[in-house]
Enzyme design. Structure first.
Site, short mmCIF file in Angstrom:
data_model
loop_
_atom_site.label_atom_id
_atom_site.label_comp_id
_atom_site.label_asym_id
_atom_site.label_seq_id
_atom_site.Cartn_x
_atom_site.Cartn_y
_atom_site.Cartn_z
N ASP A 1 -7.93 -5.01 -0.25
CA ASP A 1 -8.52 -6.03 -1.27
C ASP A 1 -8.21 -7.49 -0.95
OD1 ASP A 1 -7.65 -3.24 -3.06
OD2 ASP A 1 -9.52 -4.17 -3.14
N HIS B 1 0.94 -1.36 0.19
CA HIS B 1 -0.24 -0.08 -0.04
C HIS B 1 0.90 1.24 -0.04
CE1 HIS B 1 -3.05 2.77 0.96
NE2 HIS B 1 -4.09 1.85 0.77
C1 SDX Z 1 -6.08 0.20 -2.74
O1 SDX Z 1 -4.41 4.67 -1.96
C2 SDX Z 1 -5.44 3.95 -1.35
O2 SDX Z 1 -5.81 4.22 -0.39
C3 SDX Z 1 -5.98 2.86 -2.04
C4 SDX Z 1 -6.89 1.99 -1.32
C5 SDX Z 1 -8.22 2.93 -1.08
O3 SDX Z 1 -9.00 2.24 -0.25
O4 SDX Z 1 -8.62 3.54 -2.12
O5 SDX Z 1 -6.30 1.59 -0.19
C6 SDX Z 1 -7.50 0.58 -2.01
O6 SDX Z 1 -6.00 0.41 -4.01
C7 SDX Z 1 -5.44 -0.86 -2.08
C8 SDX Z 1 -4.01 -1.28 -3.09
C9 SDX Z 1 -4.61 -2.57 -3.97
N1 SDX Z 1 -3.66 -2.60 -4.88
C10 SDX Z 1 -3.03 -4.01 -4.70
O7 SDX Z 1 -3.05 -4.76 -3.83
C11 SDX Z 1 -2.03 -4.25 -6.02
C12 SDX Z 1 -0.74 -4.73 -5.56
N2 SDX Z 1 0.05 -3.64 -4.74
C13 SDX Z 1 1.17 -3.03 -5.29
O8 SDX Z 1 1.06 -3.03 -6.96
C14 SDX Z 1 1.55 -1.69 -4.57
O9 SDX Z 1 1.85 -2.16 -3.34
C15 SDX Z 1 0.79 -0.44 -4.65
C16 SDX Z 1 0.23 0.17 -6.12
C17 SDX Z 1 -0.43 -0.69 -3.87
C18 SDX Z 1 1.51 0.54 -4.17
O10 SDX Z 1 2.69 0.95 -4.62
P1 SDX Z 1 3.83 1.98 -4.12
O11 SDX Z 1 3.49 2.75 -2.93
O12 SDX Z 1 3.95 2.81 -5.51
O13 SDX Z 1 4.87 1.07 -3.77
P2 SDX Z 1 6.06 0.51 -4.98
O14 SDX Z 1 5.22 -0.08 -5.96
O15 SDX Z 1 6.92 1.52 -5.19
O16 SDX Z 1 6.50 -0.72 -4.18
C19 SDX Z 1 7.65 -0.60 -3.17
C20 SDX Z 1 8.47 -1.84 -3.26
C21 SDX Z 1 8.68 -2.19 -4.92
O17 SDX Z 1 9.84 -3.01 -4.70
P3 SDX Z 1 11.59 -2.33 -4.92
O18 SDX Z 1 11.13 -1.29 -6.23
O19 SDX Z 1 11.65 -1.42 -3.72
O20 SDX Z 1 12.16 -3.68 -4.98
O21 SDX Z 1 7.73 -3.15 -2.89
C22 SDX Z 1 7.47 -3.87 -4.06
C23 SDX Z 1 7.75 -2.93 -5.32
O22 SDX Z 1 8.13 -3.79 -6.31
N3 SDX Z 1 5.95 -4.12 -4.07
C24 SDX Z 1 5.70 -5.47 -4.30
C25 SDX Z 1 4.16 -5.37 -4.00
N4 SDX Z 1 3.73 -4.10 -3.85
C26 SDX Z 1 5.01 -3.36 -3.73
N5 SDX Z 1 5.99 -6.60 -4.65
C27 SDX Z 1 5.44 -7.71 -4.82
N6 SDX Z 1 4.01 -7.67 -4.56
C28 SDX Z 1 3.33 -6.47 -4.42
N7 SDX Z 1 2.06 -6.41 -4.09
#
Ligand code: SDX
Length: 435
Positions: free
Chosen positions: A370, A313
């Site tokens: 989710d 998140h």
């Molecule tokens: C919702 O914003 C809100 O409040 C949203 C929400 C709401 O109520 O409105 O809470 C609802 O959208 C919840 C999130 C649902 N999405 C997912 O579950 C999709 C999977 N999650 C990721 O795609 C990610 O965690 C995000 C998109 C939710 C957040 O992404 P960020 O903040 O941009 O973080 P990031 O992608 O920069 O990740 C940081 C690191 C990265 O690795 P490095 O580059 O540091 O090596 O963590 C890794 C990412 O690759 N990472 C994951 C991961 N989520 C982040 N690796 C594997 N699986 C994951 N799910």
């Protein structure tokens, strides 16, 4: 204190070349404070750059507070845990939109208004028939919401408080009907009209699952679980879809258009579409033999685009408090429906494997709202492609509240970010023969 008028106190200093700029600090009542950079470009010639806006506040707001480090979420100051235990979705909708918990009389009036606006215009039946049966319900919902504005020209006046109130009631009342009818269209069943003797969640279940050929009894435990899910999804400060609603609303487009844009933003699998993606992932893992570590390793592989949906998140670097509540509710719903969902057990084991893996622990990637919500929608009987529609129905009052706050805030201007240009310099046109 209302949004748009927070106190500014001590300033921060920014040295640019041989100049020192003073940037006022805007203090929140809780959580982040901010540098006010509204004069930055005029005084320094510089802008800020923050892709994804992870360090940028778009507005001051008095609606929802969340502390991602502590896993705290409050709507208008009330902790989500207390609202989940004591409130109802329509009471929470009133709280978010109007700012305080309603009196019994205010709640009765709001519920009556919403109940008596649940019918959509009969001409919209043809609207559904224009879509293919496998149309994704989010496409139908986004189109249906903006299409509704064509039936209500009075709703175009976003500065008329009475027209706005009617539009708010129409949206909260009719979106479940649009969502349910998009499902009925997809399964080729007759549309089921809303009933005024049913509550909000029971009405949605009735429109989704009843058929004219037999009686349909709403299971109170299922209706309670659905109402809880709607409460938990009702608002979440400046997330991607809410920011979309605010940005579209800042152009003075009507509220239906702003909400329709928010629905489209929510559809993405990185945002509200994650609940559907979670179930797809769990089904993939089961079909692939259930090797959880293999999929966790896939999610960790920087060369693999696979991400563990439902984990991580932008703001929560601790457990998402909603996920904790939903996980407990999933147990109750599975027991109530007798759904023997092997995926719930897979989800619990996957969570355990991930939360014992340094990659996830080190990046503070915890289950979000989710991760378990899709399991409850599945146990209730919703098809996968309806899960994000359910998220949209829940988030609607939050979008409306945020739009209303944006429209009434003295700080609001049309949203128009700048950029840092990194393209080519000026060059002359080349005739096609010379290219
Ligand atoms: C919702 O914003 C809100 O409040 C949203 C929400 C709401 O109520 O409105 O809470 C609802 O959208 C919840 C999130 C649902 N999405 C997912 O579950 C999709 C999977 N999650 C990721 O795609 C990610 O965690 C995000 C998109 C939710 C957040 O992404 P960020 O903040 O941009 O973080 P990031 O992608 O920069 O990740 C940081 C690191 C990265 O690795 P490095 O580059 O540091 O090596 O963590 C890794 C990412 O690759 N990472 C994951 C991961 N989520 C982040 N690796 C594997 N699986 C994951 N799910």
């Amino acid at each position: 204190m209302t949004a748009g008028s927070p106190p500014t106190t001590d300033a921060a200093e920014l040295r640019v070349g041989d100049r020192t700029l003073s940037l006022p600090v805007v203090r929140g009542t809780e959580g982040d404070d901010a540098l006010d950079i509204s004069r930055l470009r005029a005084e320094s010639g510089l802008i800020t750059l923050d892709p994804g806006f992870g360090n940028t506040g778009a507005a001051t707001s008095a609606i929802t507070f969340l502390d991602g480090e502590a896993g705290v979420l409050r709507y208008r100051g009330y902790p989500i845990e207390q609202l989940a235990e004591h409130s109802t979705f329509l009471e929470v909708a009133y709280l978010l939109v109007y700012g305080d918990l309603p009196t019994q009389e205010q709640l009765n009036s709001f519920v009556t208004e919403v109940t008596h606006h649940t019918l959509i215009r009969e001409e919209m039946r043809n609207f559904f028939d224009s879509f293919p049966t496998d149309a994704h319900p989010m496409a139908v919902l986004a189109s249906g919401v903006v299409g509704m504005s064509t039936f209500y020209p009075d709703s175009q006046n976003i500065f008329d408080a009475d027209a706005v109130e009617v539009t708010i009631n129409r949206l909260i009342a009719k979106v479940p009907t649009l969502a349910a009818w998009s499902f009925k269209k997809a399964v080729g069943q007759p549309y089921v009209y809303p009933r005024n003797d049913l509550g909000y969640a029971p009405n949605l279940l009735h429109m989704m699952f009843a058929v004219p050929s037999e009686d349909y009894e709403v299971d109170p435990a299922v209706a309670e679980a659905l109402d809880l899910l709607l409460i938990l999804h009702a608002d979440h400060e400046q997330n991607a879809s809410t920011s979309t609603v605010r940005l579209v609303g800042s152009t003075h487009a009507n509220l239906y258009a702003s909400i329709s844009a928010g629905i489209s933003a929510l559809w993405g699998p990185l945002h509200g579409g994650a609940n559907e993606a979670v179930i797809n992932t769990l089904e993939q893992i089961v079909a692939d033999g259930g090797n959880l570590q293999k999929w966790v390793d896939k999610a960790k592989d920087p060369n693999d685009s696979f991400r563990l949906a439902g984990f991580g998140h932008r703001v929560y670097k601790n457990f998402d408090p909603r996920a904790t509540i939903i996980k407990r509710a999933a147990d109750r719903v599975l027991a109530a429906t007798g759904a023997d969902d092997d995926l719930f057990e897979v989800a619990q084991r996957l969570e355990e494997v991930a939360l014992n893996d340094e990659y996830f622990v080190g990046r503070k990637l915890y289950p979000n709202v989710d991760f378990y919500s899709g399991l409850i929608y599945r146990a209730i009987g919703f098809p996968k492609n309806m899960y994000t529609n359910c998220f949209a129905i829940g988030r609607l009052p939050g979008w409306i509240a945020q739009w209303k706050e944006m429209m009434s805030s003295p700080e609001t201007k049309i949203g128009r970010p700048r950029q840092v240009y990194v393209g080519t310099g000026s060059r002359d046109y080349v005739a096609i023969e010379q290219r």
